[in-house]
Design a protein around this motif. Sequence first.
Motif, PDB file in Angstrom:
ATOM      1  N   SER A 152       2.811 -11.301   0.283  1.00  0.00           N
ATOM      2  CA  SER A 152       3.903 -10.987   1.035  1.00  0.00           C
ATOM      3  C   SER A 152       4.425 -12.083   1.597  1.00  0.00           C
ATOM      4  N   ASN A 168      -1.636  -9.613   0.042  1.00  0.00           N
ATOM      5  CA  ASN A 168      -1.153  -8.164   0.120  1.00  0.00           C
ATOM      6  C   ASN A 168      -2.441  -7.427   0.689  1.00  0.00           C
ATOM      7  N   ILE A 210       7.796  -8.516  -0.868  1.00  0.00           N
ATOM      8  CA  ILE A 210       6.555  -8.156  -1.210  1.00  0.00           C
ATOM      9  C   ILE A 210       6.302  -8.253  -2.552  1.00  0.00           C
TER      10      ILE A 210
END
Length: 352
Positions: free
Chosen positions: A215, A229, A210
Amino acid sequence: MTRLAGIDIAAAPVVVVPLFLLGLLVLSVVAARLARSAATRWLSGPAGERADTTPAPSLGVPIGSAVLIGGMMLILPELTLPGRIGRWLGAAFDIAFVLACALGLSRIAVAALTEYAARNPGVRPALGVSRGIVRIAVAVLAAIMALESLGVPVAPLLTTLGIGSLAVALALQETLANFFAGLHLLADRPVRPGDYIKILDGAEGFVETIGWRSSRLRTTTNNIVIVPNQKLSQAILTNYHLPVSNVAMTVVMIVAAESDADAVEKAFHEELVRAVGEVEELRGGKPTVRLTDVTDAGQVWHCVVEVKDVEAQRIAGHELRKRLLARLRREKIALAVKERVFLLPEKNQPQV
């Protein structure tokens, strides 16, 4: 008579000032050692059980310098220095004291973030960004305090910086949205590195990292899917590792309609119990065999077992299907045969 730091001392300045400087130097050394040992105890206590112990921050130089400069600032007004030299020396001491305090605060904050990331592996992907934010924030605060000590008006400067920051924020709106979404994912932790997730109407796979903008998901075919994200934080998803990583796997077998249902159930159950004890990918537990439907094709049986994780389903399913097919052959139980329809030519249709 000597006046030092607001205290009248019955001694000549030539004696008092050197003694004061010597004591101040000793005090700064002691403060530096105490700060260093305190930081070492702080980071070596609970972290002693881990192999990746966070290194203690180097606080000796900033703490010792802050004590030494602070003591010099106390006696500076008592010294009879020319006006310009006194002002310049006072401003230099103010700036040096602010920088020393800012350096110590920055190192303590970075060490605290590193220790928190060591205890919470899910935060590690954003550790570099968090360190940079802390250093920038401390540097900006130190610059403001230094300018205030020099008598520079800070309010107009802050207004200008605020307008410039607003323009930058508008230009980097998507990037900032992904950045704060990444912080939300790391704080709320709906997904963690290593979890297998499936996004509704989207990708699925194991969460690799992440990051500050996106991610990365690793699919079962070892491909990487990059998801922003912001989209990941707003998506409806299923996390197959929460609350536990093991999942229930169903193997569907369809046998002939005229087969003995009791014999089929017994054969499937015995084979599943044997597989639970022998196949590594299967968790311990009681397997379930259910006759879920009877159709024109035959009897539909669902064999349910518990697998240790999503990735193990492929190997476990492969092994289970081989075992069940072999058991059906030994028991002479036939699988269902799909009905086939053959179209015959009409009698009055001319043949070519």
